[in-house]
Design a protein around this motif. Structure first.
Motif, mmCIF file in Angstrom:
data_model
loop_
_atom_site.group_PDB
_atom_site.id
_atom_site.type_symbol
_atom_site.label_atom_id
_atom_site.label_comp_id
_atom_site.label_asym_id
_atom_site.label_seq_id
_atom_site.Cartn_x
_atom_site.Cartn_y
_atom_site.Cartn_z
ATOM 1 N N ILE A 50 0.981 -1.218 0.055
ATOM 2 C CA ILE A 50 0.039 -0.202 -0.069
ATOM 3 C C ILE A 50 1.084 1.310 -0.098
ATOM 4 O O ILE A 50 1.640 1.481 0.899
ATOM 5 C CB ILE A 50 -0.950 -0.096 1.004
ATOM 6 C CG1 ILE A 50 -1.875 -1.062 1.290
ATOM 7 C CG2 ILE A 50 -1.701 1.417 1.385
ATOM 8 C CD1 ILE A 50 -2.816 -1.465 2.363
ATOM 9 N N LEU A 51 0.546 2.145 -1.139
ATOM 10 C CA LEU A 51 1.555 3.394 -1.157
ATOM 11 C C LEU A 51 0.516 4.430 -0.679
ATOM 12 O O LEU A 51 -0.655 4.293 -1.503
ATOM 13 C CB LEU A 51 2.111 3.503 -2.456
ATOM 14 C CG LEU A 51 3.048 2.493 -3.010
ATOM 15 C CD1 LEU A 51 3.663 2.867 -4.595
ATOM 16 C CD2 LEU A 51 4.005 2.133 -1.974
ATOM 17 N N CYS A 52 0.750 5.223 -0.023
ATOM 18 C CA CYS A 52 -0.078 6.324 0.365
ATOM 19 C C CYS A 52 0.747 7.916 0.601
ATOM 20 O O CYS A 52 1.854 7.965 0.602
ATOM 21 C CB CYS A 52 -0.558 6.203 1.816
ATOM 22 S SG CYS A 52 -1.222 4.952 2.300
ATOM 23 N N GLY A 53 -0.126 8.978 -0.010
ATOM 24 C CA GLY A 53 0.607 10.173 0.117
ATOM 25 C C GLY A 53 0.307 11.148 -0.857
ATOM 26 O O GLY A 53 -0.921 11.154 -1.685
ATOM 27 N N ASP A 54 0.527 12.165 -0.746
ATOM 28 C CA ASP A 54 0.380 13.449 -1.739
ATOM 29 C C ASP A 54 1.420 13.082 -2.890
ATOM 30 O O ASP A 54 2.713 13.524 -2.722
ATOM 31 C CB ASP A 54 0.551 14.778 -0.831
ATOM 32 C CG ASP A 54 0.584 16.011 -1.734
ATOM 33 O OD1 ASP A 54 0.311 15.805 -3.020
ATOM 34 O OD2 ASP A 54 0.815 17.048 -1.400
ATOM 35 N N TRP A 55 1.064 12.931 -4.064
ATOM 36 C CA TRP A 55 1.787 12.587 -5.091
ATOM 37 C C TRP A 55 2.081 13.709 -5.977
ATOM 38 O O TRP A 55 2.740 13.932 -7.088
ATOM 39 C CB TRP A 55 1.219 11.546 -5.911
ATOM 40 C CG TRP A 55 1.120 10.285 -5.164
ATOM 41 C CD1 TRP A 55 0.005 9.955 -4.154
ATOM 42 C CD2 TRP A 55 2.184 9.295 -4.849
ATOM 43 N NE1 TRP A 55 0.488 8.668 -3.571
ATOM 44 C CE2 TRP A 55 1.704 8.362 -4.041
ATOM 45 C CE3 TRP A 55 3.375 9.133 -5.542
ATOM 46 C CZ2 TRP A 55 2.320 7.152 -3.451
ATOM 47 C CZ3 TRP A 55 4.212 7.910 -4.908
ATOM 48 C CH2 TRP A 55 3.657 7.118 -3.999
ATOM 49 N N ASN A 56 1.264 14.832 -5.673
ATOM 50 C CA ASN A 56 1.629 16.099 -6.453
ATOM 51 C C ASN A 56 1.454 15.948 -8.145
ATOM 52 O O ASN A 56 2.281 16.588 -8.708
ATOM 53 C CB ASN A 56 3.001 16.848 -6.105
ATOM 54 C CG ASN A 56 2.590 18.030 -4.937
ATOM 55 O OD1 ASN A 56 1.691 18.733 -5.007
ATOM 56 N ND2 ASN A 56 3.695 18.056 -3.951
ATOM 57 N N GLY A 57 0.662 15.202 -8.276
ATOM 58 C CA GLY A 57 0.430 14.827 -9.992
ATOM 59 C C GLY A 57 -0.643 14.125 -10.159
ATOM 60 O O GLY A 57 -1.350 13.445 -9.218
ATOM 61 N N SER A 58 -1.493 14.199 -10.958
ATOM 62 C CA SER A 58 -2.810 13.791 -11.323
ATOM 63 C C SER A 58 -2.661 12.440 -12.247
ATOM 64 O O SER A 58 -1.743 12.083 -12.493
ATOM 65 C CB SER A 58 -3.524 14.758 -12.384
ATOM 66 O OG SER A 58 -2.909 14.955 -13.795
ATOM 67 N N LYS A 59 -3.905 12.119 -12.457
ATOM 68 C CA LYS A 59 -3.923 10.708 -13.179
ATOM 69 C C LYS A 59 -3.267 10.784 -14.594
ATOM 70 O O LYS A 59 -3.346 9.657 -15.305
ATOM 71 C CB LYS A 59 -5.593 10.440 -13.326
ATOM 72 C CG LYS A 59 -6.013 9.703 -12.056
ATOM 73 C CD LYS A 59 -7.547 9.599 -12.115
ATOM 74 C CE LYS A 59 -7.717 8.291 -13.004
ATOM 75 N NZ LYS A 59 -9.108 7.750 -13.234
ATOM 76 N N ARG A 60 -3.284 11.925 -15.206
ATOM 77 C CA ARG A 60 -2.769 12.145 -16.436
ATOM 78 C C ARG A 60 -1.326 12.306 -16.529
ATOM 79 O O ARG A 60 -0.643 12.380 -17.792
ATOM 80 C CB ARG A 60 -3.454 13.492 -16.961
ATOM 81 C CG ARG A 60 -4.863 13.520 -17.196
ATOM 82 C CD ARG A 60 -5.384 14.694 -17.854
ATOM 83 N NE ARG A 60 -5.176 14.827 -19.234
ATOM 84 C CZ ARG A 60 -5.387 15.826 -19.927
ATOM 85 N NH1 ARG A 60 -6.259 16.957 -19.433
ATOM 86 N NH2 ARG A 60 -5.242 15.654 -21.200
ATOM 87 N N GLY A 61 -0.518 12.074 -15.463
ATOM 88 C CA GLY A 61 0.940 12.547 -15.297
ATOM 89 C C GLY A 61 1.656 11.117 -15.553
ATOM 90 O O GLY A 61 1.119 10.269 -15.540
ATOM 91 N N HIS A 62 2.998 11.287 -15.789
ATOM 92 C CA HIS A 62 3.791 10.200 -15.793
ATOM 93 C C HIS A 62 4.049 9.419 -14.761
ATOM 94 O O HIS A 62 4.461 8.172 -14.799
ATOM 95 C CB HIS A 62 5.412 11.218 -16.144
ATOM 96 C CG HIS A 62 5.265 11.707 -17.410
ATOM 97 N ND1 HIS A 62 5.300 11.303 -18.495
ATOM 98 C CD2 HIS A 62 5.470 13.180 -17.443
ATOM 99 C CE1 HIS A 62 5.538 12.255 -19.366
ATOM 100 N NE2 HIS A 62 5.395 13.290 -18.715
ATOM 101 N N VAL A 63 3.920 9.711 -13.420
ATOM 102 C CA VAL A 63 4.194 9.140 -11.989
ATOM 103 C C VAL A 63 2.735 7.982 -12.150
ATOM 104 O O VAL A 63 3.155 7.020 -11.723
ATOM 105 C CB VAL A 63 4.239 10.094 -10.964
ATOM 106 C CG1 VAL A 63 3.873 9.142 -9.583
ATOM 107 C CG2 VAL A 63 5.422 10.629 -10.579
ATOM 108 N N TYR A 64 1.526 8.528 -12.306
ATOM 109 C CA TYR A 64 0.628 7.880 -12.132
ATOM 110 C C TYR A 64 0.767 6.551 -13.388
ATOM 111 O O TYR A 64 0.588 5.401 -13.065
ATOM 112 C CB TYR A 64 -0.604 8.522 -12.723
ATOM 113 C CG TYR A 64 -2.011 8.017 -12.752
ATOM 114 C CD1 TYR A 64 -2.578 7.723 -11.572
ATOM 115 C CD2 TYR A 64 -2.384 7.040 -13.969
ATOM 116 C CE1 TYR A 64 -3.873 7.167 -11.476
ATOM 117 C CE2 TYR A 64 -3.675 6.218 -13.626
ATOM 118 C CZ TYR A 64 -4.404 6.295 -12.779
ATOM 119 O OH TYR A 64 -5.545 5.663 -12.442
#
Length: 464
Positions: free
Chosen positions: A232-246
């Protein structure tokens, strides 16, 4: 039999809305979690998880006309707001609580959280950002649900002084595994807060931070032989569903619990159906996630996913410079007379779009590794077909599929426990409709709570 902490609805209390910050926690109904409560009318065991960026008082602006005035200068303000935050956390009583922007630099506030959460049965773990930035993370684990087997701190030591916490926990009581035996389920939990993308060149930093987390997870799972446990990864990812991290996390088998609960897809059409943050620029966006990865999830090798994501950022930076495919190839080729890209020209082009040559950019080793993966035939140059492979992300389709659902393949050798997403809710509730309520003042982030119930999976004996 004792059950894991879970959600239940109280039909006698009205729905919570944006007035929650003023009314106190006992006016409205939320999907309340209580140690020993049942996840459903059938008595199904479950665990719950809350993630919340609590907006550190050193960052909370009280006057938009004079932004140097911060809440941290007014004890009565920050103490009252954080007391209300703790009231809500204790009312929900989630099994796992992950907080970001926790004001680790203020001893009184730290003591208040630790004392109140501790009295309610939580073990707490705090971690400040590097270089004494003042804020950091706090993770709390309810002792009635989990015992903490190990705790690790991950310091990125890169641009932004970001950090992450890894907790290895085990359920206090066993889940039923089959008719003959049971297991005390182990879970890996990560809490983090990624860098804010002040400009597009910082996308590579945020991607790199996630890559480090996944590398660390992979190494930890290998060390402790935990290839078949949920993460389980939790947190503020500072990026949306359209981003590279997602997209990177999705390629590694993770799913967004909120999107699963509400049957949202990865499509652009569903990308803005919910929000969780109004940032300092006044923009509203969905950036807070509780990610789940079960042992059955197929995923590409981490190194390949990283390369795909990094090349995706390179493509984005070139497109931002108004370069189409043919123009991008010419740009990367530079002054070379041949119809190919050399390594030196490749490096120079990355420098020109601010992806190398900066303290937070791609390192020499990372750049070289990307080049090696792009140069399929190993002849030292990239021809147009190899470039197209980068541009269109047509990478290897190989996945690392260890497990399937229990009824999917009788040849699998071993059972494991994973989790199904039963529900996920954002508070205040208006944000679920893409609306940021003006009278909400607990934070500049919404609170996300998810509930999971155990499911049985059949897995191979393959380890990391």
């Amino acid at each position: 039999m004792v059950m894991l902490a879970g959600f239940h609805k109280n039909p006698d209390i009205a729905n919570v809305d944006s007035s929650e910050n003023d009314s106190g926690p006992f006016k409205g109904t939320i999907l309340r979690t209580k140690s020993g409560s049942l996840c459903s009318k059938m008595g199904e065991p479950c665990i719950s998880c809350t993630t919340f960026n609590v907006l550190a008082p050193i960052y909370k602006r009280l006057d938009q006309q004079n932004q140097s005035i911060r809440e941290s200068d007014f004890r009565a303000f920050w103490l009252a707001r954080n007391e209300r935050i703790v009231d809500w956390l204790l009312y929900e009583s989630s099994s796992i609580i992950c907080l970001q922007e926790f004001w680790v630099g203020n001893e009184e506030l730290v003591h208040m959280y630790e004392e109140r959460l501790g009295a309610a049965g939580y073990d707490t773990f705090k971690l400040g950002r590097t270089n004494n930035r003042g804020d950091g993370l706090l993770t709390a684990i309810h002792k009635d649900t989990f015992r903490v087997l190990n705790y690790r701190e991950l310091l990125f030591n890169d641009f932004g002084d970001r950090v992450a916490q890894l907790l290895h926990v085990q359920s206090v009581f066993p889940f039923e595994q089959n008719q003959n035996n049971s297991v005390e389920q182990e879970i890996l939990i990560v809490n983090t807060h990624l860098l804010f993308p002040h400009d597009s060149s910082l996308s590579i930093v945020r991607l790199h931070q996630v890559y480090q987390i996944l590398l660390y997870l992979e190494a930890y799972q290998r060390e402790y032989k935990l290839s078949q446990v949920p993460v389980i990864l939790c947190g503020d990812w500072n990026g949306s569903k359209r981003g590279h991290v997602y997209k990177f996390l999705r390629s590694q088998g993770f799913v967004s619990s909120y999107d699963i609960a509400h049957e949202y897809t990865d499509s652009d059409a569903d990308a803005h159906k919910w929000i969780s943050h109004r940032n300092h620029r006044g923009n509203i966006c969905g950036v807070d996630f509780i990610w789940l990865r079960n042992p059955n999830k197929s995923r590409k090798p981490l190194k390949i996913s990283w390369a795909e994501a990094a090349f995706g950022i390179i493509k984005y930076q070139l497109q931002k410079a108004s370069l189409a495919e043919n123009d991008a190839f010419a740009f990367l080729r530079a002054d070379n007379n041949g119809n190919h890209i050399t390594y030196s020209a490749f490096c120079d082009a990355l420098r020109q779009v601010n992806l190398t040559g900066l303290s937070h950019g791609l390192s020499f080793e990372e750049t070289k590794d990307l080049w090696v993966q792009a140069d399929i035939d190993g002849n030292g140059v990239l021809d147009y077909e190899e470039f197209k492979r980068i541009w269109n992300s047509t990478w290897s389709e190989h996945t690392d599929e260890d497990c399937g659902f229990e009824d999917s393949n009788e040849s699998m050798e071993k059972e494991a426990i994973g989790f199904a997403v039963k529900n996920a809710v954002l508070f205040p509730r208006e944000v679920e409709k893409g609306i940021w309520p003006e009278n909400y003042s607990l934070s500049d982030h919404a609170r996300l709570t998810a509930v999971f119930s155990p499911v049985r999976l059949r897995c191979s004996q393959k380890s990391l």
